[in-house]
Scaffold this motif. Sequence first.
Motif, PDB file in Angstrom:
ATOM      1  N   MET A 195      -8.560  -3.931   3.258  1.00 35.34           N
ATOM      2  CA  MET A 195      -9.332  -5.172   3.403  1.00 35.34           C
ATOM      3  C   MET A 195     -10.762  -4.867   3.823  1.00 35.34           C
ATOM      4  O   MET A 195     -11.012  -3.891   4.529  1.00 35.34           O
ATOM      5  N   SER A 196     -11.719  -5.653   3.394  1.00 33.37           N
ATOM      6  CA  SER A 196     -13.130  -5.459   3.715  1.00 33.37           C
ATOM      7  C   SER A 196     -13.384  -5.642   5.203  1.00 33.37           C
ATOM      8  O   SER A 196     -12.696  -6.404   5.879  1.00 33.37           O
ATOM      9  N   SER A 197     -14.377  -4.914   5.698  1.00 36.34           N
ATOM     10  CA  SER A 197     -14.674  -4.931   7.134  1.00 36.34           C
ATOM     11  C   SER A 197     -16.166  -5.031   7.384  1.00 36.34           C
ATOM     12  O   SER A 197     -16.988  -4.645   6.552  1.00 36.34           O
ATOM     13  N   ALA A 198     -16.505  -5.543   8.571  1.00 30.36           N
ATOM     14  CA  ALA A 198     -17.894  -5.595   9.017  1.00 30.36           C
ATOM     15  C   ALA A 198     -18.187  -4.328   9.804  1.00 30.36           C
ATOM     16  O   ALA A 198     -17.332  -3.829  10.549  1.00 30.36           O
ATOM     17  N   VAL A 199     -19.382  -3.809   9.645  1.00 30.04           N
ATOM     18  CA  VAL A 199     -19.789  -2.580  10.329  1.00 30.04           C
ATOM     19  C   VAL A 199     -20.363  -2.931  11.696  1.00 30.04           C
ATOM     20  O   VAL A 199     -21.299  -3.725  11.799  1.00 30.04           O
ATOM     21  N   VAL A 200     -19.805  -2.327  12.740  1.00 31.91           N
ATOM     22  CA  VAL A 200     -20.287  -2.569  14.107  1.00 31.91           C
ATOM     23  C   VAL A 200     -21.348  -1.532  14.454  1.00 31.91           C
ATOM     24  O   VAL A 200     -21.128  -0.325  14.278  1.00 31.91           O
ATOM     25  N   LEU A 201     -22.485  -2.014  14.942  1.00 29.56           N
ATOM     26  CA  LEU A 201     -23.600  -1.131  15.287  1.00 29.56           C
ATOM     27  C   LEU A 201     -23.844  -1.115  16.792  1.00 29.56           C
ATOM     28  O   LEU A 201     -23.594  -2.120  17.480  1.00 29.56           O
ATOM     29  N   ASP A 202     -24.364  -0.001  17.294  1.00 26.85           N
ATOM     30  CA  ASP A 202     -24.714   0.069  18.716  1.00 26.85           C
ATOM     31  C   ASP A 202     -26.162  -0.366  18.925  1.00 26.85           C
ATOM     32  O   ASP A 202     -26.808  -0.881  17.997  1.00 26.85           O
ATOM     33  N   LYS A 203     -26.694  -0.131  20.112  1.00 25.20           N
ATOM     34  CA  LYS A 203     -28.063  -0.549  20.431  1.00 25.20           C
ATOM     35  C   LYS A 203     -29.110   0.159  19.579  1.00 25.20           C
ATOM     36  O   LYS A 203     -30.206  -0.363  19.362  1.00 25.20           O
ATOM     37  N   PHE A 206     -28.594   0.825  16.526  1.00 29.29           N
ATOM     38  CA  PHE A 206     -28.255   0.392  15.170  1.00 29.29           C
ATOM     39  C   PHE A 206     -27.627   1.527  14.353  1.00 29.29           C
ATOM     40  O   PHE A 206     -27.892   1.687  13.172  1.00 29.29           O
ATOM     41  N   LYS A 207     -26.769   2.270  15.048  1.00 30.96           N
ATOM     42  CA  LYS A 207     -25.959   3.305  14.414  1.00 30.96           C
ATOM     43  C   LYS A 207     -24.517   2.821  14.348  1.00 30.96           C
ATOM     44  O   LYS A 207     -24.027   2.153  15.268  1.00 30.96           O
ATOM     45  N   LYS A 208     -23.809   3.162  13.290  1.00 29.59           N
ATOM     46  CA  LYS A 208     -22.433   2.717  13.103  1.00 29.59           C
ATOM     47  C   LYS A 208     -21.507   3.317  14.159  1.00 29.59           C
ATOM     48  O   LYS A 208     -21.529   4.515  14.410  1.00 29.59           O
ATOM     49  N   THR A 209     -20.707   2.457  14.782  1.00 26.80           N
ATOM     50  CA  THR A 209     -19.749   2.917  15.783  1.00 26.80           C
ATOM     51  C   THR A 209     -18.304   2.642  15.372  1.00 26.80           C
ATOM     52  O   THR A 209     -17.407   3.431  15.624  1.00 26.80           O
ATOM     53  N   SER A 210     -18.065   1.485  14.764  1.00 34.88           N
ATOM     54  CA  SER A 210     -16.703   1.117  14.365  1.00 34.88           C
ATOM     55  C   SER A 210     -16.756   0.033  13.295  1.00 34.88           C
ATOM     56  O   SER A 210     -17.837  -0.273  12.775  1.00 34.88           O
ATOM     57  N   GLU A 211     -15.602  -0.560  13.009  1.00 39.31           N
ATOM     58  CA  GLU A 211     -15.531  -1.637  12.016  1.00 39.31           C
ATOM     59  C   GLU A 211     -14.637  -2.762  12.519  1.00 39.31           C
ATOM     60  O   GLU A 211     -13.731  -2.539  13.322  1.00 39.31           O
ATOM     61  N   ILE A 212     -14.901  -3.971  12.020  1.00 38.63           N
ATOM     62  CA  ILE A 212     -14.064  -5.131  12.318  1.00 38.63           C
ATOM     63  C   ILE A 212     -13.546  -5.674  10.995  1.00 38.63           C
ATOM     64  O   ILE A 212     -14.329  -6.092  10.134  1.00 38.63           O
ATOM     65  N   ALA A 213     -12.246  -5.652  10.823  1.00 42.36           N
ATOM     66  CA  ALA A 213     -11.646  -6.119   9.570  1.00 42.36           C
ATOM     67  C   ALA A 213     -11.690  -7.638   9.484  1.00 42.36           C
ATOM     68  O   ALA A 213     -11.473  -8.344  10.477  1.00 42.36           O
ATOM     69  N   LEU A 214     -11.972  -8.145   8.302  1.00 38.60           N
ATOM     70  CA  LEU A 214     -11.949  -9.593   8.082  1.00 38.60           C
ATOM     71  C   LEU A 214     -10.492 -10.059   7.961  1.00 38.60           C
ATOM     72  O   LEU A 214      -9.615  -9.278   7.589  1.00 38.60           O
ATOM     73  N   PRO A 215     -10.211 -11.312   8.277  1.00 39.93           N
ATOM     74  CA  PRO A 215      -8.843 -11.833   8.186  1.00 39.93           C
ATOM     75  C   PRO A 215      -8.264 -11.710   6.775  1.00 39.93           C
ATOM     76  O   PRO A 215      -9.001 -11.708   5.778  1.00 39.93           O
ATOM     77  N   GLU A 216      -6.953 -11.616   6.684  1.00 43.05           N
ATOM     78  CA  GLU A 216      -6.257 -11.494   5.404  1.00 43.05           C
ATOM     79  C   GLU A 216      -6.506 -12.703   4.503  1.00 43.05           C
ATOM     80  O   GLU A 216      -6.475 -12.599   3.278  1.00 43.05           O
ATOM     81  N   SER A 217      -6.751 -13.855   5.126  1.00 43.37           N
ATOM     82  CA  SER A 217      -6.945 -15.091   4.358  1.00 43.37           C
ATOM     83  C   SER A 217      -8.182 -15.042   3.462  1.00 43.37           C
ATOM     84  O   SER A 217      -8.301 -15.809   2.508  1.00 43.37           O
TER      85      SER A 217
END
Length: 209
Positions: A1-9, A11-22
Amino acid sequence: MSSAVVLDKSFKKTSEIALPESYKGIKEHNLYLYVKSYLASLRANNAKAKKRGEVSGGGKKPWAQKGGGRARAGSITSPVFVGGGVAHGPSNNRNYDLKINKKQKRLALEYAIKQKAEAGKLYVVDSLSVESGKTKDAYAVFKALNERSVLFVSQSIRDEKTFLAYRNLQDCYFIEASEMNAYLVAVFHAVVIEKAVFDAFLESGSKGK
């Protein structure tokens, strides 16, 4: 599933947040309907042509009905005469608004968000605040993202310094959460959303389903 990229202060990638299955089953047609409605609402609707009844003059019959060898004519305001009225011309009383319901608006925004996530162009940060209020500092944020154009979505734009810092940047648009819509999300190459806004958006979507 597609995810949003989480950035730190930084603006470097640290993790991801998956979008809901819906989000998987949302159809592109919802975005099409919203964009069509949004652009229609922006039409100025100021084009106006005078009809034969609105052109000045024309009180007298141009020539006799018979005997001249010419076609009969009743008024010089007729569209067949130079300076006469316009046949089937534009009218400024036309309503271009296209109705779209609240659920379709929401689905359109969710689809636009999903598109950005699938392309890896949806970013989530804790804060977009620029305490200095300087455009060069806001530009450093834009430069760190390395994107062609960016939509910045903040929880609020009451912070005048931050708003002024982003305001004059080319290829950037800084808005608050209440202004976010499917058209803006779709038209920009990348979207950066504050985490509080992103969490609230996902939560409101889950409550409505």
